[in-house]
Design a protein around this motif. Sequence first.
Motif, PDB file in Angstrom:
ATOM      1  N   LEU A 191       0.832  -1.203   0.000  1.00 22.23           N
ATOM      2  CA  LEU A 191       0.000   0.000   0.000  1.00 22.23           C
ATOM      3  C   LEU A 191       0.868   1.255   0.000  1.00 22.23           C
ATOM      4  O   LEU A 191       0.577   2.227  -0.711  1.00 22.23           O
ATOM      5  N   LEU A 192       1.921   1.232   0.794  1.00 17.09           N
ATOM      6  CA  LEU A 192       2.842   2.367   0.840  1.00 17.09           C
ATOM      7  C   LEU A 192       3.457   2.625  -0.523  1.00 17.09           C
ATOM      8  O   LEU A 192       3.545   3.772  -0.983  1.00 17.09           O
ATOM      9  N   ARG A 193       3.851   1.558  -1.202  1.00 16.52           N
ATOM     10  CA  ARG A 193       4.513   1.706  -2.501  1.00 16.52           C
ATOM     11  C   ARG A 193       3.547   2.158  -3.584  1.00 16.52           C
ATOM     12  O   ARG A 193       3.880   3.020  -4.405  1.00 16.52           O
ATOM     13  N   THR A 202      -3.542   4.631   7.439  1.00 14.12           N
ATOM     14  CA  THR A 202      -4.955   4.440   7.756  1.00 14.12           C
ATOM     15  C   THR A 202      -5.325   2.964   7.763  1.00 14.12           C
ATOM     16  O   THR A 202      -6.124   2.509   8.584  1.00 14.12           O
ATOM     17  N   ALA A 203      -4.726   2.194   6.833  1.00 14.40           N
ATOM     18  CA  ALA A 203      -4.982   0.758   6.800  1.00 14.40           C
ATOM     19  C   ALA A 203      -4.427   0.067   8.042  1.00 14.40           C
ATOM     20  O   ALA A 203      -4.994  -0.914   8.521  1.00 14.40           O
ATOM     21  N   ALA A 204      -3.314   0.575   8.565  1.00 15.49           N
ATOM     22  CA  ALA A 204      -2.739  -0.016   9.776  1.00 15.49           C
ATOM     23  C   ALA A 204      -3.620   0.252  10.989  1.00 15.49           C
ATOM     24  O   ALA A 204      -3.858  -0.641  11.800  1.00 15.49           O
ATOM     25  N   SER A 205      -4.134   1.484  11.108  1.00 16.09           N
ATOM     26  CA  SER A 205      -5.008   1.829  12.227  1.00 16.09           C
ATOM     27  C   SER A 205      -5.719   3.136  11.929  1.00 16.09           C
ATOM     28  O   SER A 205      -5.082   4.088  11.460  1.00 16.09           O
ATOM     29  N   PRO A 206      -7.013   3.216  12.234  1.00 16.21           N
ATOM     30  CA  PRO A 206      -7.707   4.498  12.082  1.00 16.21           C
ATOM     31  C   PRO A 206      -7.146   5.586  12.992  1.00 16.21           C
ATOM     32  O   PRO A 206      -7.438   6.765  12.784  1.00 16.21           O
ATOM     33  N   ALA A 207      -6.349   5.193  13.980  1.00 15.71           N
ATOM     34  CA  ALA A 207      -5.755   6.176  14.891  1.00 15.71           C
ATOM     35  C   ALA A 207      -4.454   6.759  14.355  1.00 15.71           C
ATOM     36  O   ALA A 207      -3.836   7.592  15.023  1.00 15.71           O
ATOM     37  N   VAL A 259       9.191   4.146  16.677  1.00 14.71           N
ATOM     38  CA  VAL A 259       8.573   2.853  16.388  1.00 14.71           C
ATOM     39  C   VAL A 259       7.096   2.945  16.746  1.00 14.71           C
ATOM     40  O   VAL A 259       6.739   3.462  17.800  1.00 14.71           O
ATOM     41  N   ILE A 260       6.246   2.459  15.860  1.00 11.89           N
ATOM     42  CA  ILE A 260       4.810   2.389  16.109  1.00 11.89           C
ATOM     43  C   ILE A 260       4.401   0.923  16.050  1.00 11.89           C
ATOM     44  O   ILE A 260       4.733   0.229  15.099  1.00 11.89           O
ATOM     45  N   GLN A 261       3.707   0.479  17.073  1.00 14.21           N
ATOM     46  CA  GLN A 261       3.184  -0.893  17.057  1.00 14.21           C
ATOM     47  C   GLN A 261       1.671  -0.839  16.994  1.00 14.21           C
ATOM     48  O   GLN A 261       1.023  -0.195  17.823  1.00 14.21           O
ATOM     49  N   TYR A 262       1.097  -1.510  15.993  1.00 16.50           N
ATOM     50  CA  TYR A 262      -0.343  -1.425  15.747  1.00 16.50           C
ATOM     51  C   TYR A 262      -0.942  -2.824  15.665  1.00 16.50           C
ATOM     52  O   TYR A 262      -0.280  -3.777  15.248  1.00 16.50           O
ATOM     53  N   GLY A 270     -12.860  -2.558  13.669  1.00 20.00           N
ATOM     54  CA  GLY A 270     -13.748  -1.407  13.542  1.00 20.00           C
ATOM     55  C   GLY A 270     -13.574  -0.499  14.748  1.00 20.00           C
ATOM     56  O   GLY A 270     -12.708  -0.681  15.592  1.00 20.00           O
ATOM     57  N   GLY A 271     -14.427   0.498  14.831  1.00 19.70           N
ATOM     58  CA  GLY A 271     -14.337   1.411  15.958  1.00 19.70           C
ATOM     59  C   GLY A 271     -13.116   2.285  15.854  1.00 19.70           C
ATOM     60  O   GLY A 271     -12.933   2.995  14.879  1.00 19.70           O
ATOM     61  N   ALA A 272     -12.245   2.230  16.859  1.00 23.85           N
ATOM     62  CA  ALA A 272     -11.056   3.071  16.936  1.00 23.85           C
ATOM     63  C   ALA A 272     -11.429   4.529  16.743  1.00 23.85           C
ATOM     64  O   ALA A 272     -10.850   5.249  15.936  1.00 23.85           O
ATOM     65  N   GLU A 273     -12.434   4.979  17.505  1.00 24.15           N
ATOM     66  CA  GLU A 273     -12.869   6.367  17.406  1.00 24.15           C
ATOM     67  C   GLU A 273     -11.750   7.295  17.865  1.00 24.15           C
ATOM     68  O   GLU A 273     -11.009   6.980  18.803  1.00 24.15           O
ATOM     69  N   PRO A 274     -11.625   8.473  17.239  1.00 24.71           N
ATOM     70  CA  PRO A 274     -10.640   9.444  17.715  1.00 24.71           C
ATOM     71  C   PRO A 274     -10.878   9.800  19.175  1.00 24.71           C
ATOM     72  O   PRO A 274     -12.022   9.837  19.653  1.00 24.71           O
TER      73      PRO A 274
END
Length: 362
Positions: A191-193, A202-207, A259-262, A270-274
């Motif tokens: 996706l990045l490429r 966004t695909a990794a996390s809505p946050a 480093v980000i761990q998701y 789903g969910g992951a509301e701001p």
Amino acid sequence: MSVTIDITGLPHERIAFCPSPLAELGNALHALAEPGHHARLHAWTTTTAAALKPELADRLHEAEFMWRSTRSDFLLPARPRETLVEELDDLDRMDDEKFVGAALEISCSTLNTDGIPSPLVDERSRRRALDLAAARGPRQAAFVERMLAEPTATRAWIRRLLEDCDQAFFADTWRRVRVQLAADARHKTELLRRRGLAEALTAASPALALEEDERGSRIVVDKLVHGRTEAHGGAVTLVPTAFGWPHLFALSAPGWQPVIQYPADAGEIGGAEPVETVKLRLEAIAHPMRMRLCRSLARGPFSTSELADAYGITAPEVSRHLSVLKKAGLLTTQRRGRYVLHQLNPSVVTRLGSDFLESVLR
């Protein structure tokens, strides 16, 4: 509030999605220490904890401050390897000051804040580490004292502990999840490429989000904490996890590569509301009159005038309260002739408790 990683000028080739056995072991140990955070792992945590030999369980309890309340920075490697042994070898090459400073993450207050040096060389950091350890209990306090007095021997003890966990339960667990995590990392890399960093995040996390303006580019991690770091000339690593949900970690300590761990299955959850949305909704229902209005609106649709008559307040007052609830996404509206009817949105309200819990654990 959020954690911001400045990536201005960083080529996308320096942003990597890659699984890490050491990071996943840290998640597994956290799940064993805090099973209440991980209801989905109930079967695994129950079975694994029951099978632990008493001696290993005691050692895990002694060192659990490194993964229970927070996560020691060394458990989130910036350059993940194929095997746990390789990642532990990388840790062995880290100098004592950096390792001990990273290990002693024993409360929600990090020892690395504002560049405070390692407790091995700074008396203020040493006193703080000992005070925080004492608050965790006598066993943890004794262990931290030993770490500060004999860092090399204690580091060897930690490595043996992680190796024994690998032999007791994690090697089998890693064999089962590594394929899923590798597939997730390949998908995000593609996706990045093909579609760019914003879509991969966004695909990794809505946050996770990408912000770009005249000041530069930033990765923003929506969390109930504030942090800021830079990746200029360095790199950023994103580590998928099968055991981490609902947590979303962002390593932004001074002197460490970001480093980000998701959670690898965040898209399915789903969910992951701001965080701001959750805060807005909690504030909206905190008012006693809005709580009373919600009691009616949960039972069916009502017009503004009907609610005003029922509660003995003016229509403009009702409209102001309804506006707050609607802005928070708690209401649905429909027009019926010349009337606008309002009703509580049951799906949003049902998720509010879980959204709040996920926000504070994220």
